[in-house]
Design a protein around this motif. Structure first.
Motif, PDB file in Angstrom:
ATOM      1  N   UNK A  67       0.829  -1.203   0.000  1.00 12.09           N
ATOM      2  CA  UNK A  67       0.000   0.000   0.000  1.00 12.09           C
ATOM      3  C   UNK A  67       0.868   1.259   0.000  1.00 12.09           C
ATOM      4  N   UNK A  68       1.928   1.243   0.799  1.00  9.71           N
ATOM      5  CA  UNK A  68       2.811   2.405   0.859  1.00  9.71           C
ATOM      6  C   UNK A  68       3.521   2.640  -0.470  1.00  9.71           C
ATOM      7  N   UNK A  69       3.824   1.547  -1.180  1.00 10.31           N
ATOM      8  CA  UNK A  69       4.515   1.661  -2.463  1.00 10.31           C
ATOM      9  C   UNK A  69       3.555   1.860  -3.630  1.00 10.31           C
ATOM     10  N   UNK A  70       2.274   1.570  -3.400  1.00 14.33           N
ATOM     11  CA  UNK A  70       1.297   1.674  -4.479  1.00 14.33           C
ATOM     12  C   UNK A  70       1.464   0.604  -5.540  1.00 14.33           C
ATOM     13  N   UNK A  71       1.781  -0.620  -5.110  1.00 13.16           N
ATOM     14  CA  UNK A  71       2.055  -1.703  -6.051  1.00 13.16           C
ATOM     15  C   UNK A  71       1.089  -2.862  -5.849  1.00 13.16           C
ATOM     16  N   UNK A  72       1.106  -3.780  -6.801  1.00 11.62           N
ATOM     17  CA  UNK A  72       0.299  -4.996  -6.720  1.00 11.62           C
ATOM     18  C   UNK A  72       1.069  -6.087  -5.977  1.00 11.62           C
ATOM     19  N   UNK A  73       0.350  -7.103  -5.541  1.00  7.29           N
ATOM     20  CA  UNK A  73       0.943  -8.309  -4.963  1.00  7.29           C
ATOM     21  C   UNK A  73       0.494  -9.486  -5.814  1.00  7.29           C
ATOM     22  N   UNK A  74       1.451 -10.288  -6.264  1.00 10.82           N
ATOM     23  CA  UNK A  74       1.136 -11.536  -6.962  1.00 10.82           C
ATOM     24  C   UNK A  74       1.338 -12.672  -5.970  1.00 10.82           C
TER      25      UNK A  74
END
Length: 405
Positions: free
Chosen positions: A197-204
């Motif tokens: 969330x802090x990085x604004x990225x997805x999780x696979x």
């Protein structure tokens, strides 16, 4: 014709899988192989699939099984999967599911969807070799995934920017990971969600082994925790990749992606462009077998595989030198072994195959930077008790010999 003149630059990053090459050793009857992370073929529900395939080829049904179909996949199978995801804490419907040709195809599509050249993918160290192979084609930079890292998000973003791209996703196998057999704790999963969330990225989330828990308390999938945090799957950042390859059959190549519909919609377009759809006949048969006996069959796998894990751990405790360390997985198919830093596992493999007729996978193949040369992966899924005892004894003798130190 100089083919290298017309190949794309990305081909330089595409390498042969060491595991796929090692699988050729399985054809040599005198080799004791702990290399292939594959299910035991003696445990396949072959009779159930035979009946399901015969039913699918009956008049009327065959017109569906042999015809082109929708790219999303066979809807009854997607509905069954959606029900299983709900049991895991992920409330969703069939439109949140895409059927893929194994979860390996899903990883390839996700790399294509999110990675531009020089973008950063956060991966575990070590990581699943197949994921690295899938992502390599899209020319990323890799950085170490650590949910408990003290590095600030701003620093991580700046490092990615300096490399010419942005951080796009974190990839991991949180349950009984390939290759280490380790499981990410509940606290680690929550910390990863915070970091993403802090990085604004997805999780696979690669959940290939999620069903194969032998003991210990089950931990909710990262996607389930994401759904609970955000109030529904359409507001999540986690993409769950599942497969029937480790439970029912790897040869039928049936996997799936569960995610927000925005993600599924983009993946469907890729599926249309790549292969139109996964084989309908295989999906129909998998649906029938899964509905008939999935839980019963998986319970049998857990019983057999857990006994083999216990046998291998006992053999390692008995035969390995004191400076050899190994994981003790609560499920899956793998044990990760760390040798003395002076030992190169690739060189050890060459000697082990030649002199002891034992095979394993050197650990360096699982590291994005080629490190981890003193590590190796052992698989217990296809080995008999006698093979485990004898194979580990031979490896132990080699590691105790002066030439190994």
């Amino acid at each position: 014709m100089q083919w290298s003149d017309v190949f794309a630059t990305r081909n330089a990053r595409m390498k042969a899988s060491e595991i796929r090459e090692l699988l050729k050793l399985l054809d040599q009857p005198d080799i004791i192989s702990f290399a292939g992370g594959i299910p035991d073929p003696e445990l396949f529900p072959a009779e159930a699939f035979s009946k399901a395939l015969a039913t699918a080829m009956q008049p009327g049904q065959a017109k569906v099984a042999l015809q082109y179909s929708v790219s999303e996949g066979y809807r009854p199978l997607r509905e069954w999967i959606a029900g299983r995801m709900a049991d895991l804490g992920v409330s969703c419907d069939a439109d949140n599911i895409l059927i893929t040709s194994g979860s390996q195809q899903a990883l390839d599509y996700l790399g294509k969807l999110m990675l531009s050249p020089d973008d950063t993918a956060l991966v575990t160290w070590p990581s699943y070799l197949g994921a690295l192979g899938a992502f390599n084609a899209y020319e990323p930079r890799y950085a170490r995934l650590d949910p408990f890292s003290n590095e600030s998000p701003e620093l991580l973003k700046a490092q990615a920017g300096a490399a010419g791209g942005a951080i796009k996703f974190a990839y991991l196998s949180p349950d009984f990971a390939n290759p280490t057999g380790e499981t990410l704790s509940l606290a680690g999963r929550e910390a990863l969600l915070d970091q993403a969330e802090a990085l604004g990225i997805a999780i696979i989330e690669d959940a290939a082994y999620q069903s194969l828990r032998f003991d210990g308390d089950s931990i909710p999938p990262i996607l389930a925790l994401d759904v609970a945090r955000n109030g529904g799957i359409e507001r999540t950042r986690t993409i769950y990749c599942g497969t029937f390859s480790k439970t029912l059959s790897p040869g039928l190549r049936v996997g799936w992606v569960c995610a927000a519909k925005d993600v599924i919609g983009r993946l469907v377009l890729m599926k249309q462009a790549a292969d139109l759809h996964s084989p309908t006949l295989n999906q129909i048969a998998t649906n029938d077998v899964a509905r008939a006996l999935f839980d019963e069959h998986v319970n049998r796998l857990r019983t057999v595989y857990s006994a083999r894990r216990d046998r291998m751990i006992a053999a390692l405790e008995r035969e390995m030198p004191a400076n050899v360390h190994f994981t003790r997985p609560e499920g899956g198919m793998f044990i990760w072994v760390t040798l003395d830093p002076s030992i190169d596992a690739a060189e050890l493999l060459a000697r082990a195959v030649r002199d002891a007729r034992v095979a394993f996978v050197p650990g360096g193949a699982f590291f994005a930077d080629g490190s981890g040369r003193n590590t190796l992966r052992l698989s217990f899924s296809c080995a008999s008790d006698q093979q485990i005892d004898e194979g580990i004894r031979r490896l132990g003798e080699m590691l105790k010999a002066p030439a190994a130190r």
